[in-house]
Scaffold this active site. Structure first.
Site, PDB file in Angstrom:
ATOM      1  CG  LEU A 536       6.718  36.003 -23.547  1.00 38.02           C
ATOM      2  CD1 LEU A 536       6.109  37.554 -24.476  1.00 38.02           C
ATOM      3  CD2 LEU A 536       8.223  35.948 -23.790  1.00 38.02           C
ATOM      4  CG  MET A 539      -0.407  36.525 -22.872  1.00 35.00           C
ATOM      5  SD  MET A 539       0.562  37.978 -22.213  1.00 35.00           S
ATOM      6  CE  MET A 539       2.147  37.853 -21.399  1.00 35.00           C
ATOM      7  CB  CYS A 540       3.961  36.135 -28.679  1.00 36.95           C
ATOM      8  SG  CYS A 540       4.104  37.588 -27.896  1.00 36.95           S
ATOM      9  CB  THR A 541       0.424  35.535 -32.703  1.00 39.20           C
ATOM     10  OG1 THR A 541      -1.378  36.582 -32.552  1.00 39.20           O
ATOM     11  CG2 THR A 541      -0.061  34.187 -33.937  1.00 39.20           C
TER      12      THR A 541
END
Length: 677
Positions: A536, A539-541
């Site tokens: 997670l 995948m997130c900035t």
């Protein structure tokens, strides 16, 4: 005998004049308070009929100032004559209040008098003065008119009062006068009659025109802005002073026609014009006055006192127009003292395409609006989620409900609510990526998405790549380079950011050997899938909250600096920084300073670093090999890039370069026992 009483002028300022003054102040005058010429007009006096009593009610004696008052070439309206004046605008309300109004008024009166004596030209007898202060933030305009009128001492007297012109002059004479002045009204003119024959001449021809003409056939006429039966309009005062100054021996008694008929009356007794015989007082017959006569003429305010008036346009204006002008005002103020050369029209006319409506996209859009950009298009495939509003300023909690609104359309709607003058649109669109194979059932949809993206890029001047993933920037990079667009890139790390402008295409570059690179020019492999099999946090900035706004603002400021450079897309970058060396902004060619190629920001150190990266001839994003393949093969080439992770490497020769590097490493004789190594 009764003393002649004159109806003073009353200013009638059209709303368009204040808009013209606003533009003049912002774009031309700026901080200048120099005097400028101004024009106004007036027409013959008018009255209205009271429906209940049937009585004629005279209207004010108006001098009208319109939107074209600062254009000396504009002709006055039909049946009107022009009046010229002096306009002076003050920069602060304090300067307006403290101005030496007596000196300004006397200067205007002196100009009238000096012109009478020196040029003997009656054209400037109607001169006026207008001083203003424009509060452009509140759209309040403080103004004060003066209509200098030379005072006759002793005063003029009238014998037998003012009469209807039809009772003194024949109907044929009045018709003849009307025929001569109807098409081309004159502020002042001379009339002489010989039987039923009527002749007209300008006042400047007084000596020759009235030579050998008996006084009973001589008439002084003027276009009278007054509709009062016993009070001629203000222009007569200066006309009388003109005649007494230049022709004192023959003007002790004057036959005066106050012309008020713009249309022929229905009957012979329905003429509106007035006629009177004026005589100068006994003391005035003794000789000329020495020097300029005293003058009066400051306009009274609505309370009937000598003082300025206020025009408050804000309540009458369209709020959208108010916002539009306010945005322009904040920007144009930069040009008053700081950047007179700033080309704001070029910025406002730049059409910007934002690929990504997330944290970067929201901040970029807001900053573009701050610079006055009027066309902003957003593209995104996601919906607003509950984690977005706190970091993405174009979204609110309600946008997250019921599965969330489409990000691009929601952001565009919010931009229009913030500023109705912006042309903001949103498109929900997925951008295909290299190394992400397309399932067969989705091929047609992806091809349509590519066509939509190509159309959007073609319709805009600048493309911002503001997406989360690295490979999603590849297609916009290729399309933007092929179409010759400015491509601005912004990418975030945890506490670092990259902002860069892509260089011009090799075939169009002014200096191919110094061509600037794109986002992929430093890569020796093709962009591949960076999203699959990630946790997670990968995948997130994941960034520090303040980093996105810094990077987004930097990207927009870099764009505006580039737009102000005479070479635009081809602007050279400053050399890389070394040590404590700082580039000189004055040598950049842009009025806003440096136009770097890349900016790398380090928030942990609160430091930015300029980098200049050369273009790579085997780049998978901007090399001529890739661009020519895209231009010749189109969708076929793109589909191969999406489905085959090695296609771009083979196309550009990166695979051979990689093999050569591996072979070179294999050929090295590594001696593990060598201590020196």
């Amino acid at each position: 005998m009764p003393i002649v009483q004159f109806a003073p002028f009353s200013s009638l300022v059209e709303a368009g004049f204040w808009h013209a003054l606003t533009n003049l102040k912002i774009d031309v005058l700026r901080l200048s308070d120099e005097s400028l010429p101004i024009t106004a007009s007036y027409t013959a006096g008018r009255s209205v009929t009271d429906r209940e009593t049937g009585q004629e009610i005279p209207l004010s004696c108006n001098l009208a100032v319109g939107a074209d008052a600062f254009d000396a070439s504009v002709q006055p309206p039909s049946h009107s004559v022009a009046a010229t004046g002096t306009f002076k605008n003050f920069n602060t309300i304090e300067e307006f209040k403290a101005a030496d109004k007596t000196a300004l008024f006397n200067k205007a009166a002196d100009e009238i008098w000096d012109n009478v004596l020196a040029r003997r030209d009656p054209a400037t007898l109607n001169r006026f003065l207008l001083i203003t202060y424009a509060d452009l933030k509140k759209y309040k305009y403080y103004y004060w008119f003066a209509f200098p009128a030379l005072v006759a001492k002793p005063a003029w007297e009238i014998t037998d009062g003012w009469k209807n012109a039809g009772d003194v002059l024949s109907n044929d004479v009045l018709k003849a006068i009307h025929g001569k002045v109807h098409q081309h009204p004159q502020p002042y003119f001379l009339v002489k009659t010989s039987g039923e024959s009527v002749h007209i001449a300008p006042v400047s021809d007084y000596d020759t025109f009235f030579a050998n003409v008996p006084p009973s056939s001589q008439t002084i006429a003027f276009l009278d802005p007054s509709a009062l039966p016993d009070n001629p309009g203000w222009p007569l005062r200066n006309l009388l002073a003109y005649l007494r100054a230049l022709h004192p021996s023959s003007t002790t008694t004057l036959r005066v026609l106050a012309w008020r008929d713009t249309e022929l009356p229905a009957g012979t007794k329905s003429w509106k014009s007035r006629f009177g015989v004026l005589e100068v007082g006994e003391k005035g017959k003794e000789g000329e006055q020495e020097g300029r006569p005293a003058a009066v003429g400051w306009e009274k305010n609505v309370q009937g006192k000598l003082g300025p008036r206020v025009a408050d346009l804000a309540p009458m204006m369209d709020p959208a127009r108010l916002a539009d002008q306010a945005v322009d005002l904040n920007l144009k103020l930069m040009r008053w003292r700081i950047l007179p050369e700033l080309d704001l029209d070029k910025v406002a006319g730049t059409r910007c395409l934002l690929l990504g409506a997330g944290t970067l996209g929201c901040y970029v859009a807001r900053t573009l609006m701050g610079w006055g950009v009027r066309t902003i298009t957003l593209v995104d495939s996601a919906r607003v989620s509950f984690s977005n509003p706190v970091r993405q300023p174009l979204f609110e909690f309600e946008d997250c409900l019921n599965g969330g609104k489409p990000k691009a359309e929601c952001a565009a709607e919010r931009l229009r609510r913030i500023f109705p003058g912006v042309n903001a649109t949103g498109h929900t669109l997925s951008i295909p990526m290299p190394g992400h194979p397309i399932p067969s059932p989705s091929t047609a949809q992806v091809q349509q998405d590519v066509a939509r993206l190509e159309k959007l890029v073609g319709e805009h001047d600048v493309v911002f790549t503001l997406m989360d993933s690295r490979e999603s920037r590849w297609l916009p990079t290729v399309v933007g380079a092929a179409r010759g667009k400015i491509v601005m890139n912004a990418a975030l790390g945890f506490d670092t950011f990259l902002v860069m402008r892509h260089g011009a295409r090799a075939s169009t570059s002014k200096a191919p050997e110094e061509r600037l690179g794109c986002y992929y020019c430093n890569d020796i492999v093709a962009p591949s899938d960076s999203l699959t099999d990630r946790t997670l946090d990968q995948m997130c900035t994941v960034t520090r909250p303040g980093l996105a706004s810094i990077a987004a603002s930097t990207a927009v400021e870099l764009l505006v600096s580039l737009l102000q450079h005479p070479d635009g897309l081809h602007a050279p970058a400053p050399p890389p920084q070394t040590g404590a060396e700082v580039a000189d902004p004055s040598t950049s060619g842009s009025v806003l300073g440096l136009v770097p190629h890349q900016l790398r920001g380090f928030l942990a150190q609160f430091r930015n670093m300029h980098i200049r990266g050369a273009a790579y001839d085997r780049c998978t994003g901007c090399s001529e090999t890739v661009l020519r393949a895209y231009e010749t093969q189109g969708w076929t080439m793109l589909e191969q890039a999406f489905n085959d992770v090695k296609f771009l490497e083979r196309l550009t020769g990166l695979d051979k370069l990689y093999d050569e590097g591996e072979a070179a490493l294999e050929s090295v004789d590594w001696d593990e026992d060598d201590d020196e190594m």
